[in-house]
Design a protein around this motif. Structure first.
Motif, mmCIF file in Angstrom:
data_model
loop_
_atom_site.group_PDB
_atom_site.id
_atom_site.type_symbol
_atom_site.label_atom_id
_atom_site.label_comp_id
_atom_site.label_asym_id
_atom_site.label_seq_id
_atom_site.Cartn_x
_atom_site.Cartn_y
_atom_site.Cartn_z
ATOM 1 N N GLU A 34 0.845 -1.195 0.000
ATOM 2 C CA GLU A 34 0.000 0.000 0.000
ATOM 3 C C GLU A 34 0.879 1.242 0.000
ATOM 4 O OE1 GLU A 34 -2.373 2.880 -0.156
ATOM 5 O OE2 GLU A 34 -3.292 0.891 -0.275
ATOM 6 N N GLY A 35 0.598 2.165 -0.923
ATOM 7 C CA GLY A 35 1.406 3.367 -1.059
ATOM 8 C C GLY A 35 1.244 4.367 0.069
ATOM 9 N N GLU A 36 0.060 4.391 0.696
ATOM 10 C CA GLU A 36 -0.160 5.343 1.776
ATOM 11 C C GLU A 36 0.627 4.939 3.017
ATOM 12 O OE1 GLU A 36 -4.379 5.439 2.185
ATOM 13 O OE2 GLU A 36 -4.680 6.567 0.330
ATOM 14 N N SER A 37 0.873 5.923 3.877
ATOM 15 C CA SER A 37 1.658 5.652 5.088
ATOM 16 C C SER A 37 0.832 5.026 6.195
ATOM 17 C CB SER A 37 2.303 6.945 5.606
ATOM 18 O OG SER A 37 1.305 7.908 5.912
ATOM 19 N N SER A 38 -0.490 5.226 6.161
ATOM 20 C CA SER A 38 -1.388 4.641 7.150
ATOM 21 C C SER A 38 -2.818 4.794 6.655
ATOM 22 C CB SER A 38 -1.246 5.330 8.511
ATOM 23 O OG SER A 38 -1.851 6.611 8.486
ATOM 24 N N VAL A 39 -3.746 4.211 7.384
ATOM 25 C CA VAL A 39 -5.148 4.295 6.993
ATOM 26 C C VAL A 39 -5.677 5.721 7.100
ATOM 27 C CG1 VAL A 39 -6.037 3.798 9.299
ATOM 28 C CG2 VAL A 39 -7.407 3.195 7.293
ATOM 29 N N ASN A 40 -5.032 6.557 7.898
ATOM 30 C CA ASN A 40 -5.508 7.928 8.121
ATOM 31 C C ASN A 40 -4.856 8.955 7.209
ATOM 32 O OD1 ASN A 40 -7.204 7.181 10.359
ATOM 33 N ND2 ASN A 40 -5.331 6.964 11.591
ATOM 34 N N THR A 41 -4.125 8.494 6.195
ATOM 35 C CA THR A 41 -3.399 9.423 5.327
ATOM 36 C C THR A 41 -4.328 10.395 4.623
ATOM 37 O OG1 THR A 41 -1.623 7.832 4.978
ATOM 38 C CG2 THR A 41 -1.853 9.596 3.341
ATOM 39 N N ARG A 113 -13.218 0.132 5.646
ATOM 40 C CA ARG A 113 -11.799 -0.120 5.451
ATOM 41 C C ARG A 113 -11.119 -0.488 6.769
ATOM 42 N NH1 ARG A 113 -6.873 3.663 3.146
ATOM 43 N NH2 ARG A 113 -5.665 1.949 2.275
ATOM 44 N N LEU A 114 -11.473 0.213 7.845
ATOM 45 C CA LEU A 114 -10.897 -0.111 9.145
ATOM 46 C C LEU A 114 -11.266 -1.529 9.579
ATOM 47 C CD1 LEU A 114 -11.489 3.207 11.131
ATOM 48 C CD2 LEU A 114 -9.277 2.235 10.488
ATOM 49 N N LEU A 115 -12.502 -1.901 9.331
ATOM 50 C CA LEU A 115 -12.973 -3.235 9.669
ATOM 51 C C LEU A 115 -12.125 -4.296 8.974
ATOM 52 C CD1 LEU A 115 -15.440 -4.647 11.146
ATOM 53 C CD2 LEU A 115 -16.557 -4.637 8.911
ATOM 54 N N ILE A 125 0.343 -6.074 5.682
ATOM 55 C CA ILE A 125 0.301 -4.879 4.839
ATOM 56 C C ILE A 125 1.632 -4.141 4.955
ATOM 57 C CG2 ILE A 125 -0.824 -2.665 4.406
ATOM 58 C CD1 ILE A 125 -3.388 -3.827 5.476
ATOM 59 N N ARG A 126 2.227 -3.872 3.830
ATOM 60 C CA ARG A 126 3.470 -3.106 3.776
ATOM 61 C C ARG A 126 3.104 -1.663 3.413
ATOM 62 N NH1 ARG A 126 7.641 -6.671 1.910
ATOM 63 N NH2 ARG A 126 8.885 -4.812 1.447
ATOM 64 N N TRP A 127 2.932 -0.824 4.438
ATOM 65 C CA TRP A 127 2.617 0.581 4.206
ATOM 66 C C TRP A 127 3.830 1.295 3.601
ATOM 67 C CZ3 TRP A 127 -2.376 1.873 4.832
ATOM 68 C CH2 TRP A 127 -3.160 1.095 5.670
ATOM 69 N N ARG A 128 3.580 2.478 3.041
ATOM 70 C CA ARG A 128 4.627 3.286 2.390
ATOM 71 C C ARG A 128 5.324 2.513 1.268
ATOM 72 N NH1 ARG A 128 5.363 4.467 7.904
ATOM 73 N NH2 ARG A 128 4.914 6.636 8.456
ATOM 74 N N SER A 129 4.561 1.670 0.587
ATOM 75 C CA SER A 129 5.106 0.892 -0.526
ATOM 76 C C SER A 129 4.338 1.269 -1.795
ATOM 77 C CB SER A 129 4.977 -0.607 -0.245
ATOM 78 O OG SER A 129 5.741 -0.977 0.873
ATOM 79 N N ARG A 130 4.733 2.388 -2.364
ATOM 80 C CA ARG A 130 4.043 2.899 -3.545
ATOM 81 C C ARG A 130 4.664 2.294 -4.801
ATOM 82 N NH1 ARG A 130 0.392 6.451 -3.917
ATOM 83 N NH2 ARG A 130 0.809 7.242 -1.807
#
Length: 414
Positions: A34-41, A113-115, A125-130
């Motif tokens: 996932e390219g975003e850094s977190s769900v709250n980006t 999405r949070l669910l 999930i690998r965050w910050r992986s754009r």
């Protein structure tokens, strides 16, 4: 026999649903990038309704249905379609529980999405992986480096997918509809008359190639869409500053000068610190590709469409269930040949399902925005399309006759 190793690009509803089902029902090794850094980006949009045989069925497969019920809004099934003068052509009440539901309970997109995210184990999930690109050897090129060695790369990365070019040259095109997303915080307390009008559900007003649509979210706020038929470059040529909320409201007030005050108030009182200018895009109806071993797509990456049937996320979650079945079956047999065969069957099934839904949402969009005199002149098509979605041809014909007869009589007295 070693388990299959798959990469899912994108941690949206489609990608997370697929990951959740695979985690629960198999030993397939899953990594979600996932390219975003977190769900709250970023903000996750408004509210959506999940349907019995698609979105809700997928949550059951992922073991999340009981948790979903904690957040589901069955009263959000209240639904009105009206014209600019608030004449109602469809008016449905909300329900109070799953037992009484029409099979379309609402949930905020963020909550869904949070669910899904919370059901996945830490590290999946690998965050910050754009993703930057995928080469012909199916090596994944990210900002952080190269990842490889996956039996299957799954593009669940939305409208502007970086995986799609591996199988298709198609890109989303402008639907002809654009406009503003607006928000009203704590509408239940601050504007009880608007809260009453929306009735915890949705009010969709259409006329003259324009719309004002209001929906209640789970936090008691309202999301409002002022969308209309516009040129693709309207953001550059509109003649006002899209970053100036007062200018935006003034422009909408002028454009919708003959609309009912109740609908216009949704614009007048909207928050001035949160407005989004948006164009709606879509992939061609019937989009398909020749199977390529080791790669596939699902969700918006495969069949992006406008939201006018409320089916996009449901179709994506159905894709996730079907693709999970294909991967699990191949994992039991082992080998790329089995995986390619199963994925190809999944794709052929998805093409048929997606085309049907694309035609539905495109038909709804055209009926409400591009037919002169809508919704009065097109409501029969809109209702018939919704009711007969899963009917055979003969049943659909007779239902269509009944719907047209009803509205013919109704229009005599209204």
């Amino acid at each position: 026999m070693s388990p299959l190793k798959v990469a899912i690009i994108g941690a949206g509803p489609a990608g997370c649903t697929l990951a959740g089902i695979l985690r629960r029902e198999s030993n397939v090794e899953v990594t979600v990038f996932e390219g975003e850094s977190s769900v709250n980006t970023r903000a996750q949009g408004g509210t959506l309704d999940l349907h019995t045989d698609t979105g809700l069925a997928a949550l059951r497969r992922a073991g999340l249905y009981d948790e979903f019920l904690k957040y589901a809004r069955f009263d959000g099934e209240a639904f009105v379609v009206c014209d600019k003068k608030m004449k109602k052509y469809i008016s449905l009440k909300g329900t109070t529980s799953a037992k009484d539901s029409r099979g379309r309970p609402e949930i905020d997109r963020m909550q869904l999405r949070l669910l899904l995210l919370k059901s996945l184990p830490k590290g999946m999930i690998r965050w910050r992986s754009r993703l930057q690109s995928v080469d012909d050897d199916l090596c994944l090129h990210f900002e952080h480096g190269v990842e490889k060695g996956f039996a299957l790369i799954i593009g669940a990365d939305g409208a502007w997918s970086k995986v799609r070019p591996l199988v298709s040259s198609e890109q989303p095109y402008y639907s002809g509809i654009g406009g503003m997303d607006l928000f009203i915080a704590n509408a239940e307390d601050r504007y009880p008359e608007l809260h009453k009008m929306i009735n915890r559900g949705s009010v969709f007003g259409f006329s003259d190639g324009k719309s004002i649509m209001g929906q209640q979210k789970g936090d008691r706020s309202l999301i409002v869409y002022a969308w209309s038929v516009r040129d693709h470059d309207w953001k550059k040529t509109c003649g006002y500053d899209l970053q100036d909320p007062k200018a935006v409201k003034q422009a909408i007030a002028k454009e919708y000068s003959d609309w009912a005050p109740e609908l216009m108030k949704l614009v007048e009182v909207a928050n001035e610190d949160d407005m989004i200018a948006r164009n709606l895009y879509m992939l061609p109806v019937g989009h398909r590709w020749k199977n390529r071993p080791g790669v596939t797509l699902l969700g918006d990456a495969a069949h992006l469409m406008t939201p006018f049937a409320g089916e996009g996320v449901n179709l994506a979650m159905k894709d996730a269930m079907k693709l999970a079945d294909a991967i699990i079956a191949a994992n039991k047999v082992g080998g790329m040949e089995a995986l390619t065969k199963q994925v190809k069957m999944f794709e052929e099934d998805m093409f048929v399902r997606a085309t049907k839904t694309q035609l539905q949402t495109k038909g709804n969009m055209e009926d409400q925005f591009f037919v002169p005199g809508a919704p009065r002149t097109s409501i029969e098509n809109f209702v018939t399309r919704a009711i007969t979605d899963d009917m055979n041809v003969i049943a659909a014909y007779f239902v269509g006759v009944l719907v047209r007869t009803y509205y013919w009589v109704w229009k005599i007295f209204n």
